[in-house]
Design a protein around this motif. Structure first.
Motif, short mmCIF file in Angstrom:
data_model
loop_
_atom_site.label_atom_id
_atom_site.label_comp_id
_atom_site.label_asym_id
_atom_site.label_seq_id
_atom_site.Cartn_x
_atom_site.Cartn_y
_atom_site.Cartn_z
N LEU A 125 -3.42 9.85 1.36
CA LEU A 125 -3.27 9.74 2.81
C LEU A 125 -2.84 8.32 3.17
O LEU A 125 -3.54 7.36 2.87
N ASP A 126 -1.67 8.20 3.79
CA ASP A 126 -1.15 6.88 4.14
C ASP A 126 -1.33 6.66 5.64
O ASP A 126 -0.56 7.17 6.44
N GLU A 127 -2.36 5.90 5.99
CA GLU A 127 -2.68 5.59 7.38
C GLU A 127 -2.66 6.82 8.28
O GLU A 127 -1.90 6.88 9.26
N PRO A 128 -3.50 7.80 7.96
CA PRO A 128 -3.48 9.03 8.76
C PRO A 128 -3.96 8.80 10.19
O PRO A 128 -3.62 9.57 11.08
N TYR A 144 2.52 11.13 5.12
CA TYR A 144 3.36 9.95 5.25
C TYR A 144 2.91 9.08 6.42
O TYR A 144 2.48 9.60 7.46
N GLN A 145 3.03 7.76 6.23
CA GLN A 145 2.68 6.82 7.30
C GLN A 145 3.60 7.03 8.50
O GLN A 145 3.16 7.15 9.62
N ILE A 146 4.90 7.10 8.21
CA ILE A 146 5.87 7.46 9.24
C ILE A 146 5.99 8.98 9.17
O ILE A 146 6.45 9.51 8.17
N LYS A 176 0.83 -1.21 0.00
CA LYS A 176 0.00 0.00 0.00
C LYS A 176 0.87 1.26 0.00
O LYS A 176 0.65 2.17 -0.80
N THR A 177 1.83 1.27 0.92
CA THR A 177 2.72 2.44 0.99
C THR A 177 3.52 2.57 -0.30
O THR A 177 3.73 3.67 -0.81
N THR A 178 3.97 1.45 -0.82
CA THR A 178 4.73 1.48 -2.08
C THR A 178 3.90 2.10 -3.18
O THR A 178 4.40 2.93 -3.96
MG LIG Z 1 2.39 1.15 4.74
#
Ligand SMILES: [Mg+2]
Ligand SMILES: Nc1ncnc2c1ncn2[C@@H]1O[C@H](COP(=O)(O)OP(=O)(O)OP(=O)(O)O)[C@@H](O)[C@H]1O
Lengths: 331, 252
Positions: free
Chosen positions: B172-175, B86-88, B44-46
């Protein structure tokens, strides 16, 4: 700049007052020769502030900053050499005669340093971290060896100036006049740098230091901003070089040696990275300490070393951070 | 049918032996909230990184409108209307919350070769600051350095910075991850409101939130699309139940 009377206001006002009155104080205590030491301090302060612009604000750790310092010094000296010699400096592509007018040679020194910074920056800013350090170092060393082998201008032995430059009726051979000129130029650059680091441009530079990836994903093409910052710092170091050539009336390749870059870097670390007045303090502390220690021992670095390590270890924002406390931000 | 804002065609990205994105094709319609779900390591992040420009694909194409963007650098894509979180968390730790947001606003107010005027008092930038800081609930924290914020607050700032870019397509990555219950509720409200204004690609683990918010959902497993459809279609899709939702039920 100052809205409230805080510790920082007091420190900076006291510092400014001290610098303004220094020549008179030196006359009073009958040590006028010290004025030229303080001119040296102001000149190195200018170089150190310019380095902190890229290092402290831009996160670009350059170990080749003395290249711009040295080039500035050489430009002024070479102009001066030809002026006394009577021979042309260049005959192609244009004819260029020697020159002693500071209003021409100092800007020429800054311009040459800026062009050199554009070239070195354009290549080295494609890397970062350790690679950046090594590439800036390598360029500066190349320049050092170039001037060592440049026999026409003294090679290893360096080049003496017959006299200081002329500047619109000012008598630069007078140490007090020269001191105040250095002070004026340093203050001018500090004001410019203060505006710069708080401007939109400065925010881009500081953001790139903190998180380059995020800057790009926000939409900033950061390479060009960092390059311009690198060029501005290079030009200011070039001006410092022009001043040091006039102050000592002698230049040598040693001005560009990597140890000189190291000394300027140490001044920044000692005074406080990411501050504007810190490097001024760092330059003063370093050169005064060197002066005092050198009276007692030839191995002054043995004492300077541990002092540096202590400051850098225990004061993240250097001497300036210790003195003004939490207000070290914003200059 | 609404036209596609983003078209991903046969996209591949591998990390050594791991194929994080495997011949993936996907369309995001203009105006929809498209959610991506999938187990850890599904890619997903990729996928978000490939769309945003943080990563370049091995092969395949990404079109924003009619324009191929898969090889464009990050900052160019940002100016075409892409913004991401960003997720991180990825903020500017040494700058204050306010400065973080001002930078995000500044990125879309022309070039930044402006050397003299203070950005902090720049009326063009400050005009947008107030709503930007309010909508992520950080008004009281404006003067705090981002590095000193709590994890949840950093995530709020992260989303705020993406929004300050006024994107056409928001990634939005895992906000919500790590935000705490209060923050999650606020963010759900915010996203519901944003749905009216922009197209959103949302990666999230919180299945409840996804099914409540999304217009369409894509399920990703091992870098491949298992299914795409409305929340109802996804809920009743046997392949999905087996590959993803089933697992979720068992572990609960
Ligand atoms: Mg991810
Ligand atoms: N930079 C990288 N280098 C090597 N492998 C990577 C890299 N980034 C991701 N991977 C691998 O690619 C796969 C997909 O990772 P990705 O982060 O896209 O998954 P994800 O779906 O976002 O997972 P999560 O739910 O944990 O966030 C994983 O196996 C991961 O280990």
């Amino acid at each position: 700049m100052f809205r409230r009377l805080t510790r920082k206001t007091y420190v900076l006002s006291a510092g400014a007052l001290l610098l303004l009155l220094l020549p008179s104080i030196m006359q009073l205590v009958d040590e006028p020769y010290l004025i030229s030491l303080f001119s040296r301090i102001l000149i190195y302060a200018l170089a150190a502030v310019s380095l902190d612009l890229i290092l402290g604000y831009g996160g670009m750790v350059s170990l080749g900053h003395a290249a711009f310092f040295g080039i500035g010094a050489y430009v002024v000296s070479i102009f001066s050499y030809h002026s006394f010699d009577g021979s042309p400096l260049l005959t192609w592509p244009l004819t260029l005669q020697g020159q002693e007018n500071a209003l021409l040679t100092w800007p020429a020194a800054m311009l040459t340093s800026a062009v050199l910074a554009a070239f070195i920056g354009a290549l080295s800013l494609r890397t970062s971290g350790m690679h950046f350090i090594m590439i800036t170092l390598a360029f500066a060393q190349m320049l050092y060896f170039f001037f060592v082998s440049l026999e026409a201008y003294g090679g290893d032995d360096g080049l003496s100036l017959m006299s200081r430059n002329t500047l619109a009726g000012l008598d630069l051979t007078n140490d007090t006049t020269f001191y105040y000129l250095c002070l004026t130029l340093l203050c001018t650059f500090l004001i410019i740098a203060y505006r710069l680091v708080h401007s939109r441009f400065g925010m881009v530079i500081r953001g790139s230091r903190d998180n380059a990836k995020r800057m790009q994903s926000l939409g900033f093409p950061i390479y060009r901003y960092k390059l311009v910052c690198f060029i501005i710092a290079g030009a200011a170091a070039g001006l410092a070089g022009a001043l040091i050539a006039n102050q000592t009336e002698y230049v040598s390749p040693g001005l560009m040696h990597w140890t000189r870059s190291g000394i300027i870097l140490i001044m920044v670390l000692l005074g406080g990275t990411g501050t504007l007045f810190g490097p001024v303090l760092g330059a003063a502390a370093f050169l005064l300490l060197e002066e005092v220690l050198a009276i007692y021992t030839a191995h002054w670095m043995v004492y300077m070393g541990p002092f540096l390590i202590l400051v850098v270890l225990f004061a993240r924002h250097g001497l300036y951070g210790i003195i003004v406390g939490r207000e070290k931000d914003n200059g | 049918m609404a036209e596609d804002l983003l078209r991903i065609v046969n996209l591949c990205k591998g990390f050594g032996a791991v194929q994080a994105c495997n011949n993936l094709s996907l369309e995001i319609r203009a105006g929809e909230l498209h959610a991506i779900i999938g187990p850890n390591g599904a890619g997903k992040t990729t996928l978000i990184n490939l769309v945003s420009g943080d990563l370049l694909p091995d092969t395949g194409h990404i079109y924003l409108g009619d324009q191929e963007i898969s090889q464009l650098p990050l900052h160019r894509r940002a100016h075409l209307g892409l913004a991401r979180s960003y997720q991180i968390t990825s903020v500017f730790p040494q700058l204050t919350v306010e400065e973080n947001l001002l930078l995000a606003i500044q990125a879309h107010c022309g070039h930044s070769f402006r050397f003299w005027k203070s950005s902090n008092t720049d009326s063009q930038l400050r005009g947008e600051l107030l709503p930007a800081i309010e909508q992520v609930g950080l008004t009281e924290r404006a003067g705090i350095r981002a590095g000193n914020l709590s994890h949840g607050e950093k995530k709020q700032l992260e989303v705020g910075m993406a929004l300050a870019c006024k994107p056409r397509l928001l990634l939005l990555d895992e906000p919500m991850a790590g935000m705490g219950p209060g923050g999650t509720v606020e963010l759900r409200k915010l996203i519901t409101k944003l749905k009216q204004q922009m197209t959103i690609l949302l990666v999230e683990h919180d299945v409840d939130a996804i099914f409540a918010l999304a217009d369409r959902i894509t399920v990703l497993v091992y870098g491949e699309v298992v299914a795409t459809g409305t929340p109802e279609e996804i809920r009743s899709n046997p392949a999905v139940r087996e590959a993803y939702l089933g697992e979720e039920v068992q572990t609960c």
